[in-house]
Design an enzyme around this catalytic site. Sequence first.
Site, PDB file in Angstrom:
ATOM      1  N   HIS A   1       0.827  -1.214   0.000  1.00 37.39           N
ATOM      2  CA  HIS A   1       0.000   0.000   0.000  1.00 37.39           C
ATOM      3  C   HIS A   1       0.856   1.257   0.000  1.00 37.39           C
ATOM      4  O   HIS A   1       1.808   1.357   0.771  1.00 37.39           O
ATOM      5  CB  HIS A   1      -0.947   0.002   1.209  1.00 37.39           C
ATOM      6  CG  HIS A   1      -2.089  -0.955   1.031  1.00 37.39           C
ATOM      7  ND1 HIS A   1      -1.912  -2.317   1.059  1.00 37.39           N
ATOM      8  CD2 HIS A   1      -3.398  -0.733   0.782  1.00 37.39           C
ATOM      9  CE1 HIS A   1      -3.080  -2.901   0.833  1.00 37.39           C
ATOM     10  NE2 HIS A   1      -3.992  -1.968   0.657  1.00 37.39           N
ATOM     11  N   PRO A   2       0.468   2.222  -0.831  1.00 35.32           N
ATOM     12  CA  PRO A   2       1.200   3.493  -0.825  1.00 35.32           C
ATOM     13  C   PRO A   2       0.840   4.292   0.417  1.00 35.32           C
ATOM     14  O   PRO A   2      -0.275   4.169   0.933  1.00 35.32           O
ATOM     15  CB  PRO A   2       0.668   4.195  -2.083  1.00 35.32           C
ATOM     16  CG  PRO A   2      -0.739   3.688  -2.215  1.00 35.32           C
ATOM     17  CD  PRO A   2      -0.699   2.257  -1.735  1.00 35.32           C
TER      18      PRO A   2
ATOM     19  N   GLU B   1      -8.121   7.894  -6.496  1.00 34.21           N
ATOM     20  CA  GLU B   1      -9.497   8.348  -6.247  1.00 34.21           C
ATOM     21  C   GLU B   1      -9.819   8.328  -4.752  1.00 34.21           C
ATOM     22  O   GLU B   1     -10.461   9.242  -4.234  1.00 34.21           O
ATOM     23  CB  GLU B   1     -10.484   7.471  -7.034  1.00 34.21           C
ATOM     24  CG  GLU B   1     -10.375   7.720  -8.531  1.00 34.21           C
ATOM     25  CD  GLU B   1     -11.194   6.740  -9.383  1.00 34.21           C
ATOM     26  OE1 GLU B   1     -11.093   6.839 -10.611  1.00 34.21           O
ATOM     27  OE2 GLU B   1     -11.908   5.881  -8.818  1.00 34.21           O
ATOM     28  N   GLU B   2      -9.381   7.280  -4.085  1.00 31.01           N
ATOM     29  CA  GLU B   2      -9.641   7.177  -2.640  1.00 31.01           C
ATOM     30  C   GLU B   2      -8.944   8.308  -1.871  1.00 31.01           C
ATOM     31  O   GLU B   2      -9.553   8.945  -1.002  1.00 31.01           O
ATOM     32  CB  GLU B   2      -9.153   5.813  -2.128  1.00 31.01           C
ATOM     33  CG  GLU B   2     -10.011   4.654  -2.620  1.00 31.01           C
ATOM     34  CD  GLU B   2      -9.292   3.303  -2.646  1.00 31.01           C
ATOM     35  OE1 GLU B   2      -9.906   2.320  -3.086  1.00 31.01           O
ATOM     36  OE2 GLU B   2      -8.109   3.242  -2.250  1.00 31.01           O
ATOM     37  N   GLN B   3      -7.682   8.528  -2.218  1.00 24.39           N
ATOM     38  CA  GLN B   3      -6.924   9.554  -1.503  1.00 24.39           C
ATOM     39  C   GLN B   3      -7.488  10.956  -1.787  1.00 24.39           C
ATOM     40  O   GLN B   3      -7.581  11.789  -0.879  1.00 24.39           O
ATOM     41  CB  GLN B   3      -5.441   9.471  -1.875  1.00 24.39           C
ATOM     42  CG  GLN B   3      -4.815   8.148  -1.433  1.00 24.39           C
ATOM     43  CD  GLN B   3      -3.336   8.256  -1.128  1.00 24.39           C
ATOM     44  OE1 GLN B   3      -2.843   9.296  -0.714  1.00 24.39           O
ATOM     45  NE2 GLN B   3      -2.606   7.158  -1.311  1.00 24.39           N
TER      46      GLN B   3
ATOM     47  N   PHE C   1       1.124   2.643   7.546  1.00 25.59           N
ATOM     48  CA  PHE C   1      -0.214   2.881   8.103  1.00 25.59           C
ATOM     49  C   PHE C   1      -1.231   2.709   6.975  1.00 25.59           C
ATOM     50  O   PHE C   1      -1.108   3.340   5.923  1.00 25.59           O
ATOM     51  CB  PHE C   1      -0.273   4.308   8.639  1.00 25.59           C
ATOM     52  CG  PHE C   1      -1.628   4.780   9.055  1.00 25.59           C
ATOM     53  CD1 PHE C   1      -2.189   4.349  10.248  1.00 25.59           C
ATOM     54  CD2 PHE C   1      -2.333   5.676   8.266  1.00 25.59           C
ATOM     55  CE1 PHE C   1      -3.448   4.803  10.652  1.00 25.59           C
ATOM     56  CE2 PHE C   1      -3.589   6.141   8.656  1.00 25.59           C
ATOM     57  CZ  PHE C   1      -4.146   5.695   9.850  1.00 25.59           C
ATOM     58  N   VAL C   2      -2.206   1.831   7.202  1.00 28.47           N
ATOM     59  CA  VAL C   2      -3.259   1.625   6.189  1.00 28.47           C
ATOM     60  C   VAL C   2      -4.615   1.876   6.830  1.00 28.47           C
ATOM     61  O   VAL C   2      -4.910   1.367   7.922  1.00 28.47           O
ATOM     62  CB  VAL C   2      -3.198   0.198   5.586  1.00 28.47           C
ATOM     63  CG1 VAL C   2      -4.372  -0.029   4.625  1.00 28.47           C
ATOM     64  CG2 VAL C   2      -1.880  -0.023   4.853  1.00 28.47           C
ATOM     65  N   ILE C   3      -5.413   2.653   6.122  1.00 31.48           N
ATOM     66  CA  ILE C   3      -6.776   2.955   6.577  1.00 31.48           C
ATOM     67  C   ILE C   3      -7.651   3.121   5.339  1.00 31.48           C
ATOM     68  O   ILE C   3      -7.166   3.536   4.282  1.00 31.48           O
ATOM     69  CB  ILE C   3      -6.785   4.242   7.444  1.00 31.48           C
ATOM     70  CG1 ILE C   3      -8.126   4.423   8.145  1.00 31.48           C
ATOM     71  CG2 ILE C   3      -6.422   5.484   6.628  1.00 31.48           C
ATOM     72  CD1 ILE C   3      -8.119   5.484   9.239  1.00 31.48           C
TER      73      ILE C   3
HETATM   74  C1  2AL Z   1      -4.756   3.722   1.100  1.00 28.37           C
HETATM   75  C2  2AL Z   1      -5.061   3.778  -0.266  1.00 28.37           C
HETATM   76  O1  2AL Z   1      -4.232   3.830  -1.176  1.00 28.37           O
HETATM   77  N1  2AL Z   1      -6.414   3.777  -0.376  1.00 28.37           N
HETATM   78  C3  2AL Z   1      -6.926   3.713   0.875  1.00 28.37           C
HETATM   79  O2  2AL Z   1      -8.140   3.689   1.120  1.00 28.37           O
HETATM   80  N2  2AL Z   1      -5.897   3.675   1.767  1.00 28.37           N
HETATM   81  N3  2AL Z   1      -3.479   3.716   1.569  1.00 28.37           N
HETATM   82  C4  2AL Z   1      -3.176   3.663   2.904  1.00 28.37           C
HETATM   83  N4  2AL Z   1      -1.872   3.682   3.210  1.00 28.37           N
HETATM   84  O3  2AL Z   1      -4.052   3.600   3.757  1.00 28.37           O
END
Ligand code: 2AL
Length: 174
Positions: free
Chosen positions: A67-68, A86-88, A119-121
């Site tokens: 994940h970026p 698009e999400e960001q 960190f992913v959300i």
């Molecule tokens: C992301 C992403 O690319 N899209 C998303 O919903 N979350 N990345 C992230 N590090 O949380």
Amino acid sequence: MDVSAVNALPYEDFVIFFGNVVEKCPLITAAVWAKRPFVSLAALETAISEFIDALPESGKEGILRCHPDLAGRDLQSGTLTRESREEQAGAGMDALNSAEASRMAQLNEEYKQRFGFPFVICARMNDKANILRQLSERCQNERATERARGIAEVKKICRLRLQALVLSDAPNKL
Ligand code: 2AL
């Protein structure tokens, strides 16, 4: 696209179409193709979820590492996947003021230093303020807690990506 159309896709098309429902992890899509026929879209989502759950912890961390960062290098250089862009953008990550941008960069680094994965959300379910707050709070957690939390967020992202794909008429373009 209904589930019978999904079930009729040869694996090449299935992977092209669903290959990024988990960010940069087409291997997962390719693996679950073998679980057809799916009785519903929810069954496809469950198959993906079960595949992820069966991975060793190192595999789950690998998924997180695909994940970026939010508001990170890929966003700045225009190299995000379409879905991620698009999400960001939806969460305002492309419109941070300079104070927010440096706070985000600093916390993202701190998080990665501490856990060894980003960190992913699920950005679609959060706004800018919420993301910054959670990033700060989650830096305090234990590694195993964050690994599980990150994977739970990956599954939320996956669900929304699947829904967007199946509701669109994109398969006609295959
Ligand atoms: C992301 C992403 O690319 N899209 C998303 O919903 N979350 N990345 C992230 N590090 O949380």
